[in-house]
Write a protein that holds these residues in place. Structure first.
Motif, PDB file in Angstrom:
ATOM      1  N   GLY A  28      43.637  31.842  40.207  1.00 24.06           N
ATOM      2  CA  GLY A  28      43.468  33.182  39.682  1.00 24.06           C
ATOM      3  C   GLY A  28      44.735  33.989  39.884  1.00 24.06           C
ATOM      4  O   GLY A  28      45.643  33.589  40.611  1.00 24.06           O
ATOM      5  N   ILE A  29      44.804  35.128  39.218  1.00 22.75           N
ATOM      6  CA  ILE A  29      45.942  36.038  39.341  1.00 22.75           C
ATOM      7  C   ILE A  29      45.407  37.413  39.705  1.00 22.75           C
ATOM      8  O   ILE A  29      44.434  37.892  39.117  1.00 22.75           O
ATOM      9  N   ALA A  30      46.046  38.044  40.672  1.00 19.12           N
ATOM     10  CA  ALA A  30      45.708  39.421  41.018  1.00 19.12           C
ATOM     11  C   ALA A  30      46.784  40.345  40.437  1.00 19.12           C
ATOM     12  O   ALA A  30      46.644  40.867  39.341  1.00 19.12           O
ATOM     13  N   PHE A  32      32.395  31.372  38.811  1.00 16.02           N
ATOM     14  CA  PHE A  32      32.566  29.930  38.902  1.00 16.02           C
ATOM     15  C   PHE A  32      31.915  29.438  40.183  1.00 16.02           C
ATOM     16  O   PHE A  32      31.956  30.118  41.205  1.00 16.02           O
ATOM     17  N   GLN A  33      31.339  28.246  40.141  1.00 12.86           N
ATOM     18  CA  GLN A  33      30.723  27.692  41.345  1.00 12.86           C
ATOM     19  C   GLN A  33      31.777  27.469  42.428  1.00 12.86           C
ATOM     20  O   GLN A  33      31.573  27.808  43.590  1.00 12.86           O
ATOM     21  N   PHE A  87      34.634  30.042  47.810  1.00 12.07           N
ATOM     22  CA  PHE A  87      36.070  30.308  47.749  1.00 12.07           C
ATOM     23  C   PHE A  87      36.697  30.058  49.112  1.00 12.07           C
ATOM     24  O   PHE A  87      37.524  30.812  49.593  1.00 12.07           O
ATOM     25  N   ASP A  88      36.283  28.926  49.719  1.00 10.37           N
ATOM     26  CA  ASP A  88      36.841  28.559  51.017  1.00 10.37           C
ATOM     27  C   ASP A  88      38.316  28.183  50.859  1.00 10.37           C
ATOM     28  O   ASP A  88      38.747  27.747  49.793  1.00 10.37           O
ATOM     29  N   GLN A  89      39.052  28.334  51.939  1.00 15.59           N
ATOM     30  CA  GLN A  89      40.471  27.991  51.906  1.00 15.59           C
ATOM     31  C   GLN A  89      40.648  26.493  51.673  1.00 15.59           C
ATOM     32  O   GLN A  89      39.992  25.662  52.301  1.00 15.59           O
ATOM     33  N   VAL A 112      40.438  37.906  43.304  1.00 15.85           N
ATOM     34  CA  VAL A 112      40.131  36.619  42.677  1.00 15.85           C
ATOM     35  C   VAL A 112      38.850  36.030  43.243  1.00 15.85           C
ATOM     36  O   VAL A 112      37.992  35.517  42.508  1.00 15.85           O
ATOM     37  N   GLY A 113      38.683  36.103  44.561  1.00 11.86           N
ATOM     38  CA  GLY A 113      37.543  35.475  45.221  1.00 11.86           C
ATOM     39  C   GLY A 113      36.188  35.999  44.798  1.00 11.86           C
ATOM     40  O   GLY A 113      35.180  35.306  44.973  1.00 11.86           O
TER      41      GLY A 113
END
Length: 217
Positions: A134-136, A5-6, A197-199, A190-191
């Motif tokens: 997302g899920i880990a 994903f972007q 995937f910045d905070q 997830v990242g």
């Protein structure tokens, strides 16, 4: 299908496509898990024409072993206690109440931070779509959903852009539906499935919640 994903907003738009069965129903509520789940949830709620709010959950750690969860609390007074863990550990009611008191203070602090003076939204009898980026392991999501059950929603849907292949099996016994766009194998974090995937900041969470309230019919 693309395998990345972007960013979280793009992931939310993709996820919304998989949730069209829930579009434009008056009883649907999207609850996003802060912080990273809020940009995803914002796009989902916008596409479905649904109300958006946050689902803040706190693990109830076992006294002396806080890494072990004996339950969880979540937004709106939701509470789940694991009777098996409590029985095996021998933890007293007084000890449980002490942990509950501490975690309720922290939960309220976070609720105020994101929601301000607005009360939690109504859960009872509604279709609730719980969204994260997302899920880990799924442990946090499981605790949040089990706590949410105590508020008697009509249906709980767990919806995420990406999760390991076995995530549906892990959560299928507590969620009425599980929607996931990508289930890659191998899965490490997830990242790895996001270009950006910045905070997500607290300010962005507040801004997106406010914008969603303005946009919701």
């Amino acid at each position: 299908m693309d395998d990345r994903f972007q960013d979280r907003f793009a992931a939310g738009r993709k996820l919304a496509q998989a949730l069209q069965a829930y579009a434009h129903h008056h009883d649907v509520l999207v609850l996003a898990v802060p912080r990273g789940g809020v940009p995803v949830g914002y796009e989902v709620a916008k596409a479905l024409g649904a109300e958006l709010d946050v689902l803040i959950a706190r693990k109830l750690g076992l006294p002396g072993h806080p890494e072990l969860a004996m339950g969880a609390i979540a937004s709106g007074g939701a509470l789940y206690l694991n009777p098996d863990v409590i029985a095996i550990s021998g933890v007293s009611r007084q000890e449980i109440e002490a942990v509950l008191a501490d975690e309720r203070i922290e939960l309220q602090r976070r609720e105020t931070q994101y929601r301000g003076a607005r009360p939690p939204v109504r859960i009872d009898g509604r279709v609730v779509i719980v969204v994260d980026d997302g899920i880990a392991t799924g442990a946090s999501m499981r605790a949040a959903v089990m706590a949410l059950r105590s508020q008697h929603p009509d249906r709980i849907v767990v919806a995420v852009p990406v999760a390991p292949p076995d995530a549906k099996q892990r959560l299928g016994d507590i969620a009425d539906d599980f929607i996931c766009v990508l289930s890659p194998d191998p899965f490490y974090a997830v990242g790895q499935f996001y270009d950006t995937f910045d905070q997500t900041s607290d300010e962005e969470v507040r801004r997106l919640l406010a914008r969603s309230r303005e946009e919701t019919p």
